[in-house]
Write a protein that holds these residues in place. Structure first.
Motif: not given
Lengths: 281, 288
Positions: A6-10, A35-41, A43-49
């Motif tokens: 799920v995280a990779v897909a996100v 917006l762009v850096p916020l989305i990036f940041g 997703t890093v958290l989502v991927l980490w989780e």
């Protein structure tokens, strides 16, 4: 494993969104730039989780962001006490004293070209040395409490600010200085009205570098002895007990404090040097 | 000579102030001792005594010099008490971190210049990452890497050093790779140059002055990172570990000698980078 996929897909979806956003007209608007850096940041958290949950990473290696967030919420009073000790008592007073001292010395050596030619190379050199090594000596002199941390910060921020300030005082043009002279301006008038404003971009450059150094100095000095609170103390003791969630919580506070300090200086810079080309967008 | 004179004057001034401070700070101990022994010391008797204490609050320059000499040349370079040995350990960590930092910094800069989406999403976080006091992470990186089965301290030290040194390289390289102006880029387009050729023949050479300027900052940062990486970790080798040992056992001379060894190492590294820069500039045909 589902959490990981799920995280990779996100991640992939968000990255595709970012590519689209960066190519669109929105990228030239302030909103898009934020917006762009916020989305990036995010997703890093989502991927980490997802990584931590999906692969079952042990909490002693890497705690998940949700665990860290929960720890922050629970330990708020402790984190606040550490923050007050390290940042409010150690880093900020040290930063102000160091910057003030650098200002006085810069003006003093600005008056003497001889001293300037001697002090600038030496200052440049000292600014590049690992001054943080002075921490144990200053802790020995000033004791374990915040005074020694402020002293380390003073020493660490002094030279970068001094070097930038002296370089900045040279930044006004010959013509402008001659013009001030033809108006019969005194040294102080010309310093205050022409050369200090012209030096401001350099000074803020030095202050920005120094803001990070201030936090490093205050935290490292606590590794050499501190009262039973403070961010450096918390990190070194919690690492010893493998309380990695608390370590990450402290790091999150440090990151916020560092970014806030840097942001504050940038805001003041924008307000003071609104005329400088780098501020025009 | 006209350039050396002011510098020498300033250095002489520093030594004089240092001696005065040493007398002032160490005198307390002398007076204490005298009071305990029930005697009094005059100023002329006090001054020589401040110069030779075993554990002075502020060692005078000649004591530090003697300790430094002993550490550098007084024993075999393989000895655990030799500062050459500890300096080499720190130097090794610095170089590993520096190399890693350059690779990461240049790679990120290349992709940031090439891809707009990288520029917009990664660059703000790269800036924010530098406002985080990474040294806070040092103890944790070491615990985690030992949990992952990496024994030894080389890898964690290199990571911390690389974290501190990649940013100056990144910022300068982004600026440098973007420094060719539109005319030059247009010219290459009229030649029908491929993107790779534009990069290799125009962007990369144009970025070199920026690259070398950043190396001096990066190597100093890398050394700081390595020393900090040696501090909170129970390391027994390296200049940072020497400082910690001096601090824990109350041996100020060890601390001061390690501090000066670190300063000498930093100076040597910066001078070496400067020499390399000069060589590269001559090879590229830039007048000195």
């Amino acid at each position: 494993m589902t959490a990981l996929w799920v995280a990779v897909a996100v991640w992939l979806g968000a990255w595709a969104l970012n590519v689209a956003l960066a190519g669109s007209a929105l990228a030239r608007r302030p909103f898009g730039r934020l917006l762009v850096p916020l989305i990036f940041g995010a997703t890093v958290l989502v991927l980490w989780e997802g990584l931590v949950r999906g692969l079952g990473v042990a909490p002693v290696i890497l705690p998940a962001p949700s665990v860290i967030a929960a720890k922050i919420a629970v330990e708020l009073p402790t984190l606040w006490a550490d923050f007050a000790q390290t940042i409010l008592k150690g880093a900020i007073p040290g930063f102000l004293i160091g910057a003030g001292a650098a200002f006085v010395v810069a003006v003093a050596i600005d008056r003497s070209p001889f001293l300037q030619r001697g002090l600038l190379p030496v200052g440049n050199f000292v600014a590049a040395l690992p001054i943080v090594g002075l921490a144990p000596i200053l802790v020995m002199w000033f004791g374990f409490d915040w005074q020694s941390k402020a002293a380390v910060v003073v020493v660490m921020v002094f030279f970068p600010i001094l070097v930038n300030m002296v370089a900045g005082l040279q930044a006004s043009e010959r013509m402008q200085r001659d013009l001030m002279a033809t108006w019969g301006a005194s040294y102080w008038q010309s310093l205050w009205k022409l050369r200090l404003p012209a030096a401001m971009p350099f000074i803020f450059n030095g202050l920005k570098i120094a803001s990070t150094l201030a936090l490093i100095g205050a935290i490292v000095a606590e590794f050499f002895g501190s009262p039973i609170y403070g961010m450096g103390f918390r990190i070194s003791t919690e690492v010893g007990r493998l309380g990695l969630d608390m370590v990450w919580a402290t790091i999150a506070v440090a990151a916020l404090a560092g970014s806030a300090l840097y942001g504050l200086i940038t805001l003041i810079e924008r307000w003071v040097t609104f005329w400088h080309p780098s501020q025009r967008h | 000579m006209s350039r050396a004179l002011p510098i020498l004057t300033v250095l002489a001034g520093i030594v004089v102030i240092w001696y005065a401070a040493a007398v002032w700070m160490n005198s307390t101990w002398v007076y204490d001792q005298a009071e305990r022994a029930g005697t009094t010391v005059s100023f002329a008797e006090m001054v020589p005594q401040t110069m030779t204490q075993d554990r002075p609050l502020l060692p005078p320059p000649h004591q530090v010099g003697a300790e430094l000499w002993k550490g550098l040349f007084g024993q075999a370079v393989t000895s655990k008490r030799s500062l050459v040995y500890h300096g080499y350990v720190t130097f090794k960590g610095t170089m590993m971190g520096f190399a890693l930092g350059i690779i990461v910094g240049v790679a990120l800069a290349m992709s940031i210049v090439r891809f707009r989406v990288m520029d917009m999403s990664v660059m703000p976080w790269a800036i924010i990452s530098q406002t985080i006091p990474i040294v806070a992470l040092a103890p944790m990186i070491i615990v985690v890497s030992s949990q992952l089965g990496l024994t030894g301290r080389d890898v964690p030290k290199a990571i911390i050093a690389a974290y501190l040194s990649f940013f100056p390289v990144l910022v300068s390289m982004v600026k440098g790779l973007r420094s060719p102006d539109q005319m030059q880029l247009d010219l290459l387009r009229t030649y029908g140059a491929s993107e790779a050729a534009t990069f290799l023949k125009l962007r990369l050479p144009a970025s070199m002055p920026y690259f070398f300027a950043s190396l001096k900052v990066a190597i100093a940062a890398s050394l700081v990172g390595t020393i900090v990486g040696e501090l909170p970790t129970g390391a027994i080798e390296g200049l940072g570990a020497r400082m910690l040992i001096g601090s824990q056992f109350g041996e100020p001379l060890i601390m001061w000698a390690a501090l000066f060894a670190a300063a000498i190492l930093a100076g040597l590294l910066i001078v070496t980078v400067g020499l390399l820069e000069g060589m590269a500039r001559r090879r590229m045909g830039v007048p000195a």
